[in-house]
Design a protein around this motif. Structure first.
Motif, PDB file in Angstrom:
ATOM      1  N   LEU A  41      30.077 -20.948  20.936  1.00 43.85           N
ATOM      2  CA  LEU A  41      30.973 -19.811  20.681  1.00 43.85           C
ATOM      3  C   LEU A  41      30.747 -19.149  19.322  1.00 43.85           C
ATOM      4  CD1 LEU A  41      34.348 -21.259  22.050  1.00 43.85           C
ATOM      5  CD2 LEU A  41      32.444 -20.241  23.321  1.00 43.85           C
ATOM      6  N   LEU A  42      29.540 -19.366  18.754  1.00 40.91           N
ATOM      7  CA  LEU A  42      29.214 -18.652  17.520  1.00 40.91           C
ATOM      8  C   LEU A  42      28.646 -17.288  17.862  1.00 40.91           C
ATOM      9  CD1 LEU A  42      27.513 -21.291  15.184  1.00 40.91           C
ATOM     10  CD2 LEU A  42      29.620 -20.027  14.768  1.00 40.91           C
ATOM     11  N   ASP A  43      28.130 -17.155  19.060  1.00 41.73           N
ATOM     12  CA  ASP A  43      27.570 -15.897  19.531  1.00 41.73           C
ATOM     13  C   ASP A  43      28.195 -15.621  20.898  1.00 41.73           C
ATOM     14  OD1 ASP A  43      26.074 -13.649  19.541  1.00 41.73           O
ATOM     15  OD2 ASP A  43      24.128 -14.643  19.823  1.00 41.73           O
ATOM     16  N   VAL A  44      28.149 -14.370  21.290  1.00 41.07           N
ATOM     17  CA  VAL A  44      28.811 -13.980  22.533  1.00 41.07           C
ATOM     18  C   VAL A  44      27.760 -13.457  23.516  1.00 41.07           C
ATOM     19  CG1 VAL A  44      30.596 -12.494  23.524  1.00 41.07           C
ATOM     20  CG2 VAL A  44      30.845 -13.355  21.194  1.00 41.07           C
ATOM     21  N   PRO A  45      27.778 -13.944  24.768  1.00 37.39           N
ATOM     22  CA  PRO A  45      26.765 -13.483  25.725  1.00 37.39           C
ATOM     23  C   PRO A  45      26.941 -12.003  26.066  1.00 37.39           C
ATOM     24  CG  PRO A  45      28.363 -14.936  26.798  1.00 37.39           C
ATOM     25  CD  PRO A  45      28.688 -14.932  25.338  1.00 37.39           C
ATOM     26  N   THR A  46      25.818 -11.340  26.366  1.00 38.63           N
ATOM     27  CA  THR A  46      25.913  -9.946  26.816  1.00 38.63           C
ATOM     28  C   THR A  46      26.206  -9.905  28.316  1.00 38.63           C
ATOM     29  OG1 THR A  46      23.491 -10.035  26.744  1.00 38.63           O
ATOM     30  CG2 THR A  46      24.586  -8.736  25.056  1.00 38.63           C
ATOM     31  N   GLU A  47      25.918 -11.016  28.982  1.00 40.46           N
ATOM     32  CA  GLU A  47      26.228 -11.111  30.414  1.00 40.46           C
ATOM     33  C   GLU A  47      26.633 -12.543  30.726  1.00 40.46           C
ATOM     34  OE1 GLU A  47      23.568  -9.808  33.894  1.00 40.46           O
ATOM     35  OE2 GLU A  47      22.876  -8.605  32.188  1.00 40.46           O
ATOM     36  N   GLY A  48      27.423 -12.729  31.773  1.00 37.69           N
ATOM     37  CA  GLY A  48      27.832 -14.069  32.177  1.00 37.69           C
ATOM     38  C   GLY A  48      28.984 -14.572  31.326  1.00 37.69           C
ATOM     39  N   ARG A  49      29.359 -15.851  31.562  1.00 42.45           N
ATOM     40  CA  ARG A  49      30.484 -16.366  30.795  1.00 42.45           C
ATOM     41  C   ARG A  49      30.347 -17.842  30.464  1.00 42.45           C
ATOM     42  NH1 ARG A  49      35.725 -16.444  34.488  1.00 42.45           N
ATOM     43  NH2 ARG A  49      35.315 -18.418  35.547  1.00 42.45           N
ATOM     44  N   ILE A  50      31.014 -18.201  29.368  1.00 46.95           N
ATOM     45  CA  ILE A  50      31.030 -19.584  28.899  1.00 46.95           C
ATOM     46  C   ILE A  50      32.454 -20.088  29.062  1.00 46.95           C
ATOM     47  CG2 ILE A  50      30.625 -21.111  26.936  1.00 46.95           C
ATOM     48  CD1 ILE A  50      28.119 -19.653  27.210  1.00 46.95           C
ATOM     49  N   SER A  51      32.613 -21.287  29.667  1.00 48.04           N
ATOM     50  CA  SER A  51      33.955 -21.859  29.799  1.00 48.04           C
ATOM     51  C   SER A  51      33.988 -23.220  29.125  1.00 48.04           C
ATOM     52  CB  SER A  51      34.329 -22.036  31.272  1.00 48.04           C
ATOM     53  OG  SER A  51      34.117 -20.835  31.970  1.00 48.04           O
ATOM     54  N   ARG A  76      35.565  -8.226   2.197  1.00 44.23           N
ATOM     55  CA  ARG A  76      35.567  -7.741   3.577  1.00 44.23           C
ATOM     56  C   ARG A  76      34.157  -7.845   4.163  1.00 44.23           C
ATOM     57  NH1 ARG A  76      37.125  -1.637   4.702  1.00 44.23           N
ATOM     58  NH2 ARG A  76      35.264  -1.478   3.434  1.00 44.23           N
ATOM     59  N   ARG A  77      33.176  -7.505   3.328  1.00 49.29           N
ATOM     60  CA  ARG A  77      31.796  -7.590   3.794  1.00 49.29           C
ATOM     61  C   ARG A  77      31.466  -9.047   4.147  1.00 49.29           C
ATOM     62  NH1 ARG A  77      26.991  -8.761   2.230  1.00 49.29           N
ATOM     63  NH2 ARG A  77      27.904  -9.690   0.380  1.00 49.29           N
ATOM     64  N   ALA A  78      31.881  -9.955   3.266  1.00 46.88           N
ATOM     65  CA  ALA A  78      31.599 -11.373   3.503  1.00 46.88           C
ATOM     66  C   ALA A  78      32.262 -11.859   4.787  1.00 46.88           C
ATOM     67  CB  ALA A  78      32.084 -12.201   2.320  1.00 46.88           C
ATOM     68  N   ALA A  79      33.496 -11.420   5.003  1.00 47.25           N
ATOM     69  CA  ALA A  79      34.236 -11.892   6.174  1.00 47.25           C
ATOM     70  C   ALA A  79      33.563 -11.445   7.461  1.00 47.25           C
ATOM     71  CB  ALA A  79      35.675 -11.376   6.120  1.00 47.25           C
ATOM     72  N   ARG A  80      32.891 -10.300   7.394  1.00 43.32           N
ATOM     73  CA  ARG A  80      32.270  -9.771   8.613  1.00 43.32           C
ATOM     74  C   ARG A  80      30.879 -10.333   8.864  1.00 43.32           C
ATOM     75  NH1 ARG A  80      33.842  -3.448   7.799  1.00 43.32           N
ATOM     76  NH2 ARG A  80      36.035  -3.610   8.427  1.00 43.32           N
ATOM     77  N   LEU A  81      30.345 -11.092   7.913  1.00 39.65           N
ATOM     78  CA  LEU A  81      29.004 -11.651   8.096  1.00 39.65           C
ATOM     79  C   LEU A  81      28.953 -12.438   9.396  1.00 39.65           C
ATOM     80  CD1 LEU A  81      27.954 -13.090   4.618  1.00 39.65           C
ATOM     81  CD2 LEU A  81      27.065 -11.067   5.779  1.00 39.65           C
ATOM     82  N   ASN A  82      27.844 -12.266  10.092  1.00 43.82           N
ATOM     83  CA  ASN A  82      27.667 -12.992  11.330  1.00 43.82           C
ATOM     84  C   ASN A  82      26.994 -14.329  11.017  1.00 43.82           C
ATOM     85  OD1 ASN A  82      27.094 -13.942  13.808  1.00 43.82           O
ATOM     86  ND2 ASN A  82      25.916 -12.177  14.505  1.00 43.82           N
ATOM     87  N   PRO A  83      27.690 -15.443  11.264  1.00 48.39           N
ATOM     88  CA  PRO A  83      27.137 -16.737  10.863  1.00 48.39           C
ATOM     89  C   PRO A  83      25.783 -17.010  11.511  1.00 48.39           C
ATOM     90  CG  PRO A  83      29.082 -17.005  12.273  1.00 48.39           C
ATOM     91  CD  PRO A  83      29.014 -15.564  11.904  1.00 48.39           C
ATOM     92  N   VAL A  84      25.606 -16.536  12.738  1.00 51.05           N
ATOM     93  CA  VAL A  84      24.346 -16.794  13.449  1.00 51.05           C
ATOM     94  C   VAL A  84      23.168 -16.224  12.663  1.00 51.05           C
ATOM     95  CG1 VAL A  84      23.028 -16.202  15.500  1.00 51.05           C
ATOM     96  CG2 VAL A  84      25.389 -16.985  15.717  1.00 51.05           C
ATOM     97  N   ASP A  85      23.335 -15.008  12.138  1.00 50.33           N
ATOM     98  CA  ASP A  85      22.243 -14.380  11.373  1.00 50.33           C
ATOM     99  C   ASP A  85      21.847 -15.245  10.182  1.00 50.33           C
ATOM    100  OD1 ASP A  85      22.342 -12.292  13.097  1.00 50.33           O
ATOM    101  OD2 ASP A  85      23.575 -11.007  11.790  1.00 50.33           O
ATOM    102  N   ILE A  86      22.873 -15.773   9.504  1.00 57.72           N
ATOM    103  CA  ILE A  86      22.610 -16.541   8.285  1.00 57.72           C
ATOM    104  C   ILE A  86      21.975 -17.885   8.625  1.00 57.72           C
ATOM    105  CG2 ILE A  86      23.695 -17.661   6.317  1.00 57.72           C
ATOM    106  CD1 ILE A  86      25.867 -15.397   6.646  1.00 57.72           C
ATOM    107  N   ILE A  87      22.517 -18.532   9.657  1.00 59.26           N
ATOM    108  CA  ILE A  87      21.993 -19.843  10.022  1.00 59.26           C
ATOM    109  C   ILE A  87      20.545 -19.717  10.499  1.00 59.26           C
ATOM    110  CG2 ILE A  87      22.258 -21.762  11.638  1.00 59.26           C
ATOM    111  CD1 ILE A  87      25.348 -21.128  11.467  1.00 59.26           C
ATOM    112  N   ARG A  88      20.266 -18.696  11.271  1.00 57.15           N
ATOM    113  CA  ARG A  88      18.889 -18.430  11.700  1.00 57.15           C
ATOM    114  C   ARG A  88      17.989 -18.202  10.500  1.00 57.15           C
ATOM    115  NH1 ARG A  88      17.635 -17.355  16.865  1.00 57.15           N
ATOM    116  NH2 ARG A  88      19.280 -16.510  18.153  1.00 57.15           N
ATOM    117  N   GLY A  89      18.504 -17.410   9.557  1.00 54.70           N
ATOM    118  CA  GLY A  89      17.708 -17.065   8.380  1.00 54.70           C
ATOM    119  C   GLY A  89      17.320 -18.306   7.587  1.00 54.70           C
ATOM    120  N   ALA A  90      18.189 -19.301   7.617  1.00 52.42           N
ATOM    121  CA  ALA A  90      17.929 -20.506   6.829  1.00 52.42           C
ATOM    122  C   ALA A  90      16.928 -21.410   7.522  1.00 52.42           C
ATOM    123  CB  ALA A  90      19.239 -21.263   6.609  1.00 52.42           C
ATOM    124  N   ALA A  91      16.852 -21.319   8.845  1.00 47.39           N
ATOM    125  CA  ALA A  91      16.014 -22.242   9.610  1.00 47.39           C
ATOM    126  C   ALA A  91      14.538 -21.839   9.581  1.00 47.39           C
ATOM    127  CB  ALA A  91      16.497 -22.311  11.054  1.00 47.39           C
TER     128      ALA A  91
END
Ligand SMILES: Nc1ncnc2c1ncn2[C@@H]1O[C@H](COP(=O)(O)OP(=O)(O)O)[C@@H](O)[C@H]1O
Ligand SMILES: [Mg+2]
Lengths: 224, 413
Positions: free
Chosen positions: A54-64, B398-413
């Protein structure tokens, strides 16, 4: 009842050239299951894990989760689900440098707010003890070895007794011995505590220890 | 909330040098605004006090606010304009002054005193100095003025002692080079010349008064101005100076003569002080703006530096609002810390300013800087500082709050 389910899940990144991270994922995980996700680099393993977590959201389908759909939940509600039901371990430990490791582990417990502060710290200590870090609880992350830090990160993922533990190459930066220790922990979590553990790994010998293996190729699940 | 505060403080501690600079920026802004406010308010109050002491609370003059209608204008009411009118000569002076003062005497708390004021030229030892000579009734006058307290040499009643006694401001006496007991030659526009004996000196601290005013008995002034039994001012003292303006307005409506309160009479100079306040607010605003940049700087830096932490906090289940509150708290903490330090700085500055001794004359005399201590100055400066700190921190937060964690975690990997 299934613990975690993906139905027809695809994730496409918008842009001039749309990038498909994963497509048509149908998969169900049960309680007590220990599953390894393998696949070549760039096949979408991390992307799938972020979607399941749930860190990312799918563009299609669903997660339960526990048969409850998550697609319509606002971001605050998703955050609450992550806090109470999910635990993440990443390849990098991502411990907060300014906090001791027991404070790091106590962080999600205090955030959830079900336990009083001293109890939260006590729980953090006992988790660290279970993971063999009983004598290091007051140390800061930079004072620990890589393996110790990763175990502390596992302890943090377990802080709120999550139903599901998601790990993305948790042993990627560890030597064989430490990697094996982390997998021992995962095995125990699934077998003894009935949690669902899903881990991405490159290491075939570690993957072999999981009760179930899923292989991703080009964003799709490859049937064996 | 306590957790967010704890994280915020740890972040600030991880960037000690920048945090200290930001805190000092706020402290400077708050310190200087407190000191300036204390100085401005102090000098305003000091000035007002000296004006109030030296000016009549209310003064009735033998003048009208609007020039009276000429008889011809009354006769041809509605005419667009009348040319070549010769105005009717009116005898100056307040008519029926005795009954007016008697009437004022019946109002409890009020004191009234008649005066005849007029321009004179005083000559002594070959020096001619123009001055305003006020003819007074000493008993009444000391009840409506500070003259008795202001006497630096002699007393007001000395006026009775000499045949033609005069009391002068010490500045006026200095200009003339005259000493107590000297005979001054006083001449009026009416052409009367009197030899008058200097029997007393006063000092009010208001330069315009000390350098150009003298007092004599009312009778002598009437002789000098050749206006027997005439008075042209009534000076009134009220128990509460804030009533002065209202009383003046009511009196003027009743009797028709121009009646001014102390603040109306000194409006120009009080307005000039307001302009000074505007300048102060601009300066203080600029300092606090700079402090705001400092806070923006530290909070932005931390949000970039702690991108990984933000990602991990969000993955752990911290909400956007939590992340925002952590970074806004960092700004607020800087603002509060700086303010507290600024109180000390401001208080110290006030003490230093207060200890400076000098002699200056600008409309009033000052021996030192008048400082007025008021907790409200600290409160206002703090409110402004903390608010601007919050605003400065809000943008990066506000900018920090909107950061997408996925982008950052990917960037670190
Ligand atoms: N933000 C992005 N923009 C473009 N391509 C991306 C982005 N994120 C991931 N990808 C691509 O998507 C694919 C899947 O990535 P990932 O899920 O990280 O794979 P894995 O974890 O299996 O190595 C990769 O080819 C990667 O390059
Ligand atoms: Mg990956």
């Amino acid at each position: 009842m299934s613990m975690l389910q993906a139905e027809g899940v695809s994730r496409v990144l918008e842009g001039e050239v749309p990038v498909t991270l994963v497509r048509d994922i149908d998969v169900t995980f049960e309680a007590g299951e220990f599953c390894a996700i393998t696949g070549p680099s760039g096949s979408g393993k991390s992307s799938l894990l972020y979607l399941l977590g749930l860190l990312d959201v799918p563009t299609e389908g669903r997660i339960s989760i526990e048969d409850a759909a998550t697609s319509s939940l606002p971001s605050d509600a998703l955050a609450d689900v992550r806090l109470g039901k999910l635990g993440f371990v990443f390849q990098f430990h991502f411990l907060l440098q300014e906090f001791t490791i027991r404070e790091n582990v106590a962080l999600p417990i205090r955030k959830l707010g079900r336990l009083a502060e001293p109890t939260a710290l006590a729980r953090a200590e006992s988790l660290l003890e279970e993971l063999g870090l009983g004598d290091k609880t007051r140390k800061y992350p930079h004072q620990l070895s890589g393996g110790e830090r990763q175990r502390a990160a596992v302890a943090r993922a377990l802080a709120n007794d999550p139903l599901i533990v998601l790990a993305d190459e948790p042993t990627g930066n560890l030597d064989r011995r430490n990697g094996s220790i982390v997998f021992d922990i995962f095995e125990r979590l699934a077998k003894e505590q009935g949690r669902t553990v899903i881990t991405v790994t490159h290491d075939p010998s570690l993957a072999a220890r999981a009760g179930r293996r899923i292989t991703l190729v080009d964003g799709r699940i490859q049937e064996p | 909330m306590a957790l967010n505060l704890e994280i915020a403080l740890k972040h600030l501690r991880s960037r000690v040098r920048q945090s200290v600079v930001a805190v000092l920026g706020v402290a400077t802004g708050v310190g200087f605004s407190v000191a300036m406010a204390a100085l401005m308010q102090g000098s305003l109050l000091d000035f007002q006090q000296k004006l109030i002491d030296a000016s009549p609370h209310v003064l009735i003059k033998d003048e009208y606010r609007d020039p009276p209608l000429q008889p011809a204008e009354r006769a041809f009411a509605g005419a667009v304009a009348l040319d070549g009118l010769k105005p009717k000569e009116e005898l100056r002076g307040i008519k029926r002054a005795k009954s007016l003062i008697a009437g004022l005497d019946t109002v409890p708390g009020l004191s009234a005193a008649p005066l005849l004021e007029g321009q004179v030229v005083i000559r002594f030892g070959g020096k001619d100095v123009a001055a305003t000579l006020s003819g007074i009734d000493p008993e009444r006058h000391i009840r409506v003025s500070q003259l008795a307290d202001d006497m630096s040499t002699g007393t007001v009643t000395n006026l009775y002692a000499a045949a033609n006694g005069v009391i002068a401001g010490d500045g006026l006496a200095r200009k003339l080079g005259a000493r107590i007991g000297n005979l001054l030659i006083v001449s009026s526009p009416a052409g009367v010349v009197l030899r008058m004996k200097l029997v007393g000196l006063f000092h009010t601290g208001v330069v315009a008064i000390d350098d150009a005013r003298a007092y004599a008995l009312l009778k002598k002034a009437q002789v000098l101005q050749d206006r027997p039994n005439v008075i042209n001012r009534v000076r009134i003292a009220v128990p509460d100076i804030h009533q002065a303006r209202g009383l003046a307005r009511r009196l003027e409506e009743r009797i028709g003569y121009l009646t001014e309160s102390w603040d109306e009479a000194n409006e120009d100079i009080l307005n000039a002080l307001q302009v000074r306040n505007v300048i102060m607010y601009v300066v203080v605003g600029a300092i606090l703006l700079v402090a705001g940049f400092g806070i923006f700087n530290i909070v932005s830096t931390i949000t970039y530096e702690k991108a990984h932490d933000i990602a991990i906090l969000k993955s752990l289940g911290f909400r956007e609002s939590d992340v925002r509150s952590i970074f806004v708290t960092e700004g607020l903490a800087t603002g509060v810390g700086g303010s507290v330090l600024g109180w000390g700085l401001g208080f110290t500055l006030c003490k230093i300013l207060e200890s400076i001794e000098f002699n200056a004359k600008w409309a009033i005399e000052m021996e030192g800087l008048p400082i007025y201590y008021d907790p409200l100055q600290y409160g206002i400066a703090t409110a402004i500082a903390v608010t601007s700190a919050g605003v400065a921190a809000f943008l990066p937060a506000r900018r920090a709050a909107r950061l997408n964690p996925v982008d950052i975690i990917r960037g670190a990997a």
